[in-house]
Design an enzyme around this catalytic site. Structure first.
Site, PDB file in Angstrom:
ATOM      1  CG  HIS A 231      -1.948  -1.016   1.297  1.00 46.11           C
ATOM      2  ND1 HIS A 231      -2.126  -1.808   2.405  1.00 46.11           N
ATOM      3  CD2 HIS A 231      -2.884  -1.407   0.395  1.00 46.11           C
ATOM      4  CE1 HIS A 231      -3.123  -2.640   2.184  1.00 46.11           C
ATOM      5  NE2 HIS A 231      -3.597  -2.424   0.970  1.00 46.11           N
TER       6      HIS A 231
ATOM      7  CE  LYS B 151     -11.124  -6.370   0.691  1.00 46.82           C
ATOM      8  NZ  LYS B 151      -9.851  -5.696   0.638  1.00 46.82           N
TER       9      LYS B 151
ATOM     10  NE  ARG C 233      -2.841  -7.583  -4.373  1.00 45.02           N
ATOM     11  CZ  ARG C 233      -3.558  -8.135  -3.416  1.00 45.02           C
ATOM     12  NH1 ARG C 233      -2.982  -8.513  -2.311  1.00 45.02           N
ATOM     13  NH2 ARG C 233      -4.847  -8.319  -3.570  1.00 45.02           N
TER      14      ARG C 233
ATOM     15  CB  SER D  67      -4.441  -6.499   4.354  1.00 51.14           C
ATOM     16  OG  SER D  67      -3.994  -5.227   3.984  1.00 51.14           O
TER      17      SER D  67
END
Length: 160
Positions: A17, A41, A91, A129
């Site tokens: 990040h 999430k 990514r 994360s």
């Protein structure tokens, strides 16, 4: 003044990040790092307040960065803050497919907004994360993966 936003859940903020934040901060006059609530999430280990605190610690030395949070639609926040640009880190192809879909939806909802994708630096393409949360849960060493400014906070927030 060109204002950009880098939205995410940042649970917790990682060096990946930070890589995107540092690079994005050079593209705009002001960069808002926005912690957004994502109902998809469900494995959040850290409260919104904890994540905001860690984001403040990690970004405090970047002059044109502002940290904020929002619980509604991103386009609502964008309209209220007169934001010109959404910045997203990519990514892999999975990230691209999801973020491209979101960019199209955001464009349909707010025709003036543009989204740009910044490819992750190679050393961060496998970092997430969720990997950091798993390392924390099992007592693994996280120093290689998160900004040094938040390590003490992460250790103090460990929940077993």
């Amino acid at each position: 003044m060109k204002i950009g936003i880098y939205p995410g859940s940042f649970a917790p903020i990682t060096k990946g990040h930070m890589d995107i934040i540092l690079r994005a901060s050079k593209l705009v006059d002001k960069l808002i790092i926005a912690l957004l609530y994502n109902p998809a999430k469900t494995d959040m280990q850290f409260s919104v307040e904890d994540r905001l605190h860690m984001m403040h610690l990690a970004t405090s030395d970047i002059g044109n960065v502002i940290v904020d949070s929002h619980s509604g639609l991103l386009v609502e926040y964008i309209q209220n803050k007169n934001i010109d640009l959404i910045i997203k880190g990519i990514r892999n192809s999975t990230d691209f497919e999801y973020e491209a879909q979101m960019a199209v939806i955001n464009k349909k909802l707010h025709g003036n907004i543009e989204t740009i994708f910044l490819l992750s630096s190679p050393e961060y393409t496998l970092l997430s994360s969720s990997v950091v949360r798993e390392l924390i849960h099992f007592g693994g060493n996280i120093e290689e993966f998160v900004p040094k400014q938040i390590i003490t906070t992460l250790h103090s927030l460990q929940k077993y």
